[in-house]
Design a protein around this motif. Structure first.
Motif, PDB file in Angstrom:
ATOM      1  N   ASN A   1       0.836  -1.198   0.000  1.00  0.00           N
ATOM      2  CA  ASN A   1       0.000   0.000   0.000  1.00  0.00           C
ATOM      3  C   ASN A   1       0.874   1.252   0.000  1.00  0.00           C
ATOM      4  O   ASN A   1       2.084   1.196   0.247  1.00  0.00           O
ATOM      5  N   GLU A   2       0.214   2.372  -0.245  1.00  0.00           N
ATOM      6  CA  GLU A   2       0.890   3.656  -0.211  1.00  0.00           C
ATOM      7  C   GLU A   2      -0.012   4.682   0.462  1.00  0.00           C
ATOM      8  O   GLU A   2      -1.184   4.830   0.123  1.00  0.00           O
TER       9      GLU A   2
ATOM     10  N   VAL B   1      -5.260  13.857   1.351  1.00  0.00           N
ATOM     11  CA  VAL B   1      -4.772  12.621   1.966  1.00  0.00           C
ATOM     12  C   VAL B   1      -5.252  11.456   1.113  1.00  0.00           C
ATOM     13  O   VAL B   1      -6.420  11.419   0.694  1.00  0.00           O
ATOM     14  N   ARG B   2      -4.358  10.514   0.884  1.00  0.00           N
ATOM     15  CA  ARG B   2      -4.681   9.414  -0.028  1.00  0.00           C
ATOM     16  C   ARG B   2      -4.093   8.103   0.487  1.00  0.00           C
ATOM     17  O   ARG B   2      -2.940   8.047   0.917  1.00  0.00           O
ATOM     18  N   LEU B   3      -4.880   7.046   0.404  1.00  0.00           N
ATOM     19  CA  LEU B   3      -4.431   5.691   0.725  1.00  0.00           C
ATOM     20  C   LEU B   3      -4.830   4.791  -0.425  1.00  0.00           C
ATOM     21  O   LEU B   3      -6.007   4.722  -0.794  1.00  0.00           O
TER      22      LEU B   3
ATOM     23  N   TYR C   1      -7.685  -0.782  -4.457  1.00  0.00           N
ATOM     24  CA  TYR C   1      -8.514   0.295  -3.921  1.00  0.00           C
ATOM     25  C   TYR C   1      -7.725   1.595  -3.960  1.00  0.00           C
ATOM     26  O   TYR C   1      -6.493   1.604  -4.013  1.00  0.00           O
ATOM     27  N   ASP C   2      -8.452   2.692  -3.930  1.00  0.00           N
ATOM     28  CA  ASP C   2      -7.840   4.014  -3.934  1.00  0.00           C
ATOM     29  C   ASP C   2      -8.806   4.956  -3.223  1.00  0.00           C
ATOM     30  O   ASP C   2      -9.887   5.252  -3.734  1.00  0.00           O
ATOM     31  N   PHE C   3      -8.418   5.422  -2.046  1.00  0.00           N
ATOM     32  CA  PHE C   3      -9.258   6.344  -1.276  1.00  0.00           C
ATOM     33  C   PHE C   3      -8.513   7.644  -1.080  1.00  0.00           C
ATOM     34  O   PHE C   3      -7.348   7.655  -0.691  1.00  0.00           O
ATOM     35  N   GLN C   4      -9.184   8.760  -1.352  1.00  0.00           N
ATOM     36  CA  GLN C   4      -8.575  10.050  -1.083  1.00  0.00           C
ATOM     37  C   GLN C   4      -9.641  11.094  -0.802  1.00  0.00           C
ATOM     38  O   GLN C   4     -10.764  11.013  -1.297  1.00  0.00           O
ATOM     39  N   THR C   5      -9.258  12.032   0.024  1.00  0.00           N
ATOM     40  CA  THR C   5     -10.140  13.154   0.342  1.00  0.00           C
ATOM     41  C   THR C   5      -9.341  14.437   0.206  1.00  0.00           C
ATOM     42  O   THR C   5      -8.168  14.507   0.589  1.00  0.00           O
ATOM     43  N   ASN C   6      -9.980  15.445  -0.371  1.00  0.00           N
ATOM     44  CA  ASN C   6      -9.305  16.678  -0.716  1.00  0.00           C
ATOM     45  C   ASN C   6     -10.108  17.869  -0.211  1.00  0.00           C
ATOM     46  O   ASN C   6     -11.321  17.921  -0.400  1.00  0.00           O
ATOM     47  N   TYR C   7      -9.432  18.796   0.430  1.00  0.00           N
ATOM     48  CA  TYR C   7     -10.072  20.044   0.883  1.00  0.00           C
ATOM     49  C   TYR C   7      -9.500  21.210   0.099  1.00  0.00           C
ATOM     50  O   TYR C   7      -8.278  21.326  -0.060  1.00  0.00           O
TER      51      TYR C   7
ATOM     52  N   ILE D   1     -13.184  10.664  -2.826  1.00  0.00           N
ATOM     53  CA  ILE D   1     -13.289   9.639  -3.859  1.00  0.00           C
ATOM     54  C   ILE D   1     -12.852   8.299  -3.274  1.00  0.00           C
ATOM     55  O   ILE D   1     -11.816   8.206  -2.601  1.00  0.00           O
ATOM     56  N   LEU D   2     -13.620   7.275  -3.550  1.00  0.00           N
ATOM     57  CA  LEU D   2     -13.256   5.905  -3.201  1.00  0.00           C
ATOM     58  C   LEU D   2     -13.430   5.043  -4.442  1.00  0.00           C
ATOM     59  O   LEU D   2     -14.531   4.936  -4.990  1.00  0.00           O
ATOM     60  N   LYS D   3     -12.320   4.442  -4.900  1.00  0.00           N
ATOM     61  CA  LYS D   3     -12.342   3.552  -6.063  1.00  0.00           C
ATOM     62  C   LYS D   3     -11.980   2.141  -5.614  1.00  0.00           C
ATOM     63  O   LYS D   3     -11.044   1.956  -4.827  1.00  0.00           O
TER      64      LYS D   3
END
Length: 584
Positions: A181-182, A230-232, A243-249, A266-268
């Motif tokens: 993961n990253e 922030v992204r995981l 999977y790819d989860f990130q939230t942006n403000y 966004i959640l992929k």
């Protein structure tokens, strides 16, 4: 000394060069032109980053992914697919990006119209599992643009208007890899100060009173943008699940204290079978508005868009591929909360068939979209829009396209495509006009049509000869069918870019670019006005004196034409930018 001697003999030739940033010899680190930094002028007096010749502005939504430094020896190969096609990265949620071949990088440039360019990239930590990097950019111009009777017949004489533009941005990025993961994130800030220098009734008053030039200090506007992400995500070494989860403000703030807060999440997710994959994307925008305490000038005409609101998108799809082709089948669902907009569901179907292996392919698809038109997005499209004009969201129930991609003689790649879009509530920019006083301003409102159809067709071509000569052609035709509006204001009917680059030696690159936009109209004082066609010719060169030191020069609008991106905003005439870039 030999390289230095060659420099003195060849320096004159760099001023009569060819073509774009697109030849690709990515294996020669000792001949790098370090980063894709464009110095050509945009239609408005904004110095774009140097090297890329195209003057077509890029319109993008808020970026929510980790921003990697795009430093390369030359630019990457030309992407041969129309902009209407969806990104088909089916095997993984987010494809891996190549690491930069260079370490530290700095660029300085200056030109006429008191223009300046600065760029800095520094990797603070560069390890296998941890990367921390900082980059900063500066673009500015402080010269004056002449408003002439040739463009504006009401003017009795030329009027010089100060077209200040000053943009400075910085970003700190970090990523950490663990197991498969990253975890990554970034924080950025962007401050833009500019003047509304365009022709309007105020400028006409000055000219009628014998004024020859103005600093228009009362017409300043500024945008402040602050972001955090922030992204995981899973890495490509995952065998099945991804999977790819990130939230942006994002915070957007104007000089007159209009604030907009956007949270984009966004959640992929994807599951890979032997020759197919199943995908699901959850996309949510939360928009929160903050108006000034004294908001008398903020009289939003579109009351349904005044409230804070949320838009949720759900996009499931299935992808299948075999030797003869591939197919993607899915749907896009968009649902709006507290905005008075109905939910929308559109198909998302795409197919590609191999007619002749590695030579000829045919593709087709039908999709749709729901576009969130927040201030963050709209001000990048048109910075001169009035800050009391909130642009409504746009719904596109149908976006159908078909095309052919083929290769000729192993050196020419071509993409011929056509499409049709059905758009509900399309918006167009028009100059603000007071019907009582009969005065126009150099800010913009929007007008809407109930429904519109857009037929578009285009041809893209890429010719490459031994990685020395690269020629790009991109032509586009757009035909609108409008219900209640005379013209698609400020939208071109014809667009064309011809760009090329040539490497006579391993340490010299010469560039030539031509950009055409034709068939644009503006609505001014309730009258239809045809804008001059844009013919923008750009010439430039890059020269590597050492493997760590490069010089560049770029001439833009070589024929010194008067044209406008927006009515009232004429461009800079002939301008030049030159400078030096250093890797260390």
């Amino acid at each position: 000394m030999k390289r230095l001697f060659i420099t003195l003999n060849i320096i004159g030739a760099t001023f009569s060069a060819f073509a774009q940033e697109a030849a690709s010899n990515t294996s020669k680190e000792d001949t790098t032109i370090l980063k894709n930094i464009e110095v050509v002028k945009e239609y408005n007096p904004v110095i774009k980053e140097a090297g890329k010749i195209s003057t077509t502005p890029e319109l993008k939504d808020i970026k929510t992914e980790k921003k990697n430094s795009e430093i390369s020896v030359w630019t990457t190969q030309y992407p041969l697919k129309p902009s209407e096609l969806p990104t088909l990265d089916f095997a993984s949620v987010e494809p891996e990006k190549e690491k930069s071949a260079l370490k530290r990088y700095a660029k300085l440039g200056f030109g006429n119209y008191a223009s300046f360019l600065g760029d800095l990239y520094v990797p603070i930590i560069d390890k296998q599992k941890d990367i921390l990097q900082f980059e900063a950019n500066h673009n500015s111009t402080f010269g004056k643009v002449k408003l002439t009777p040739k463009l504006y017949e009401e003017l009795p004489d030329e009027l010089a208007s100060k077209a200040t533009f000053n943009d400075t941005k910085g970003q700190l990025s970090y990523s950490h890899r663990f197991h498969k993961n990253e975890l990554s994130g970034f924080a950025n800030a962007d401050y833009t100060l500019f003047k509304r220098y365009g022709f309007d009734s105020y400028m006409l008053d000055l000219a009628n009173n014998g004024i020859k030039e103005t600093d228009n200090d009362s017409l300043k506007q500024s945008f402040f943008r602050l972001g955090a992400n922030v992204r995981l995500r899973s890495l490509d070494i995952h065998p099945k699940w991804k999977y790819d989860f990130q939230t942006n403000y994002q915070l957007f703030k104007t000089k007159d204290e209009l604030k907009e807060h956007t949270i984009h999440t966004i959640l992929k997710g994807a599951y890979q079978f032997d020759n197919s994959s199943l995908h699901l994307t959850f996309d949510m925008h939360n928009i929160v508005m903050g108006l000034p305490e004294s908001n008398g000038i903020y009289n939003f005409e579109n009351s349904e868009t005044l409230n804070n609101y949320t838009v949720i998108k759900l996009m499931p799809r299935y992808y299948f591929h075999v030797d003869i082709g591939e197919i993607n089948v899915g749907v896009k669902g968009a649902f709006s909360i507290n905005q008075g907009k109905k939910g929308a569901v559109t198909p998302d179907v795409y197919g590609k068939v191999k007619l002749v292996k590695d030579l000829l392919y045919v593709y087709a698809g039908v999709t749709g979209d729901y576009t969130i038109n927040n201030y963050q997005k709209i001000t990048k499209e048109n910075p001169y829009i009035s800050t009391d004009t909130r642009v409504e969201d746009t719904y596109m129930p149908i976006d159908a396209y078909v095309g052919l991609t083929f290769k000729i003689a192993k050196r020419v790649d071509m993409d011929l495509h056509a499409g049709y879009k059905l758009i509900e509530n399309p918006y167009f920019f028009v100059n603000r006009y007071d019907t009582l006083t009969k005065r126009i301003t150099n800010t913009f409102d929007v007008v809407y049509d109930e429904k519109a159809g857009l037929f578009n067709a285009g041809l893209k071509l890429n010719y490459n000869w031994q990685n020395r000569l690269n020629i790009l052609f991109n032509g586009e035709f757009n035909k609108w069918a409008l219900a209640n509006i005379d013209e698609p204001w400020h939208k071109p009917k014809w667009k064309m870019d011809v760009e090329g680059t040539y490497l006579p030696t391993d340490f010299l690159r010469v560039r030539l670019g031509y950009h055409l936009e034709a068939g644009k109209y503006a609505l001014v004082k309730e009258d239809k006005v045809k804008l001059p066609n844009c013919h923008n010719l750009t010439v430039g060169a890059d020269f590597a004196l050492f493997n760590w030191l490069n010089f560049f020069v770029n001439f833009d609008n070589v024929i010194s034409q008067e044209y406008e991106r927006w009515y009232g905003y004429s461009c800079h005439r002939f301008n030049v930018m030159g400078g030096v870039s250093v890797s260390f």
